[in-house]
Every structure is written in structure tokens, then in C-alpha cells.
Enzyme design. Structure first.
Site, mmCIF file in Angstrom:
data_model
loop_
_atom_site.group_PDB
_atom_site.id
_atom_site.type_symbol
_atom_site.label_atom_id
_atom_site.label_comp_id
_atom_site.label_asym_id
_atom_site.label_seq_id
_atom_site.Cartn_x
_atom_site.Cartn_y
_atom_site.Cartn_z
ATOM 1 C CG ASP A 68 -0.452 0.165 2.381
ATOM 2 O OD1 ASP A 68 0.729 -0.213 2.683
ATOM 3 O OD2 ASP A 68 -0.935 0.486 3.436
ATOM 4 C CE1 TYR A 70 7.830 3.574 0.804
ATOM 5 C CE2 TYR A 70 7.351 5.028 -1.182
ATOM 6 C CZ TYR A 70 7.826 3.868 -0.598
ATOM 7 O OH TYR A 70 9.126 3.255 -1.120
ATOM 8 C CG PHE A 81 8.688 -0.424 -4.117
ATOM 9 C CD1 PHE A 81 8.952 -0.825 -2.839
ATOM 10 C CD2 PHE A 81 8.010 -1.064 -4.875
ATOM 11 C CE1 PHE A 81 8.615 -2.018 -2.455
ATOM 12 C CE2 PHE A 81 7.514 -2.447 -4.312
ATOM 13 C CZ PHE A 81 7.844 -3.005 -3.352
ATOM 14 C CG HIS A 188 9.019 -6.594 0.834
ATOM 15 N ND1 HIS A 188 9.295 -5.544 1.437
ATOM 16 C CD2 HIS A 188 7.851 -6.339 0.171
ATOM 17 C CE1 HIS A 188 8.525 -4.480 0.851
ATOM 18 N NE2 HIS A 188 7.777 -4.950 0.253
#
Length: 234
Positions: A68, A70, A81, A188
């Protein structure tokens, strides 16, 4: 919002993606819930679908799935990202992505703005497209995930490179149709997991090698932006 209004929510400007069933079956209810939310929602409404707006279905060659946006105001602008170009320090996951990029190809972008990737066919899609400020995963139950499922299904009608970092992204692999795809699955880039297989995975070289083998131009991962509008526009 009155029940009769749920079917008249404006369809976002997302080009060819607007034909996905999501915008009839899920978006009206999500839009109503967002309108009723008293907290600040990130990213701003005009940037919420920026990933789909910047990278059309026809242009999509690579998909990098995020979770989701930031939750820090001023960071998220609609691409997984990515952050606005003036954000420093970078979020920790993005710092790790850039560290792996330096190890892989020898350099990384000057800022955390990844829109140059989107301009080259890299769809930077979060599985949830909104978040209340300061509340990570605060909108994970709104129903956004259906959009990511449909994007994966639609895009996989032709060969595409998929980057699935972490268990949450990898759980969506079932929505990718069988085909001549490149599917990269590692830990991740979060500081909690990056050393468990993300570092050393060389995703940027592997994607470009796959594209080159198909006769397609590689992604210039460190290219500057070519978009001529204001940074606030997308």
C-alpha cells in the site's frame, strides 16, 4: 453518499485499464468509503491511479507489485515504492532497492522518483491504492485488491515480467495466466527481510536480459524523467 450514487462514481482516467470490471463492480463502493473517511488519505485523489494512468496496458512490459502507499504525507504519489523527487531520506525499502541496483548494475537513480521506469513500460502497482496518513495497511479491507488481481490477469495475456517481492505479492501469482513470462520471486526489500534473499537477486539485470532475448529494448533503470509536466500532475 446515497446508495443511488454508488453507480455514478466518476471513472478514473486510467486509459485502457478503465475497461477492467473493477471500475463497475468495486470502485463505486470504494469511492464512497473514501468520501466518508474523516482522516487524510494518501496519496492525494488526483494521484491515486497514477500508475495505471502512466503505463497503459499496451505499454506494460514489467509489473512490480507493492503493498500500500507510504503513510507519510508528501511521500506517496501513486506508484509502488516511488516517492516524490524531493523526499529525503528515502524510505528504507527503497534504499534497499537502490542498494541492490548499485550492486547489480553499478548505479541507481538520483532521486526516489521512479516515474522514468513507468515511462518505459514498468507498471508500479500497489495492491491497495490508498492509506490513511500514519496508518499503514489502514485501507487493506476496502476491496482494492480486486484491481491488482484483474491487472495481473489482463496483462498476462501476453509475455510480461512480474516482480513479486515478499509473500503478499507472491500470493497473487495465481492471478497470472500461464505464458512465456518472467516471474521473479524473492524476499521483500524491507529491512526485516532484504537479507533473506532480496540482496543478490539481481532483478534489474535479469529483467533486461529477458527483454533483450525477446528483441525488446531494455529498461534504462537510471534514466532521468522525460515527462514534461509539473511533478504535482501525476
Amino acid at each position: 453518499m446515497a446508495a443511488r450514487d454508488l453507480h455514478t462514481a466518476p471513472r478514473p482516467a486510467v486509459g485502457g485499464w478503465a475497461e477492467l470490471p473493477f471500475f463497475d463492480t468495486h470502485w463505486p463502493e470504494i469511492e464512497a468509503q473514501l468520501a466518508a473517511e474523516a482522516r487524510e488519505i494518501l496519496p492525494p485523489a488526483h494521484q491515486r491511479f497514477a500508475a495505471l494512468d502512466l503505463t497503459s496496458p499496451e505499454a506494460t512490459r514489467v509489473i512490480i507489485l507493492g503493498q500500500d502507499p507510504y503513510p507519510t504525507p508528501g511521500h506517496a504519489h501513486g506508484l509502488s515504492f516511488s516517492v516524490e523527487p524531493d523526499v529525503t531520506p528515502l524510505p528504507r525499502s527503497l534504499r534497499n532497492i537502490f542498494q541492490e541496483m548499485r550492486d547489480d548494475i553499478g548505479s541507481c537513480p538520483e532521486t526516489g522518483d521512479l516515474r522514468p521506469w513507468a515511462e518505459q513500460g514498468v507498471l508500479l502497482l500497489n495492491t491497495v491504492l490508498s492509506v490513511p496518513a500514519g496508518d499503514a495497511n489502514g485501507h487493506k479491507k476496502l476491496g482494492w485488491q480486486a484491481l491488482a488481481h484483474q491487472v495481473l490477469d489482463h496483462s498476462s495475456r501476453r509475455p510480461t515480467a512480474y516482480v513479486l517481492w515478499g509473500n503478499q505479492a507472491q500470493a497473487l501469482e495465481k492471478h497470472i495466466r500461464p505464458g512465456d513470462h518472467l516471474i521473479l520471486k524473492t524476499a521483500h526489500p524491507s529491512p526485516l527481510s532484504a537479507r533473506r534473499g532480496f540482496f543478490g537477486s539481481r532483478p534489474f539485470t535479469r529483467i533486461n536480459d529477458w527483454l533483450s532475448a525477446r528483441g525488446e529494448p531494455p529498461i534504462s533503470w537510471t534514466a532521468p524523467r522525460t515527462y514534461s509536466g509539473s511533478p504535482a500532475d501525476v
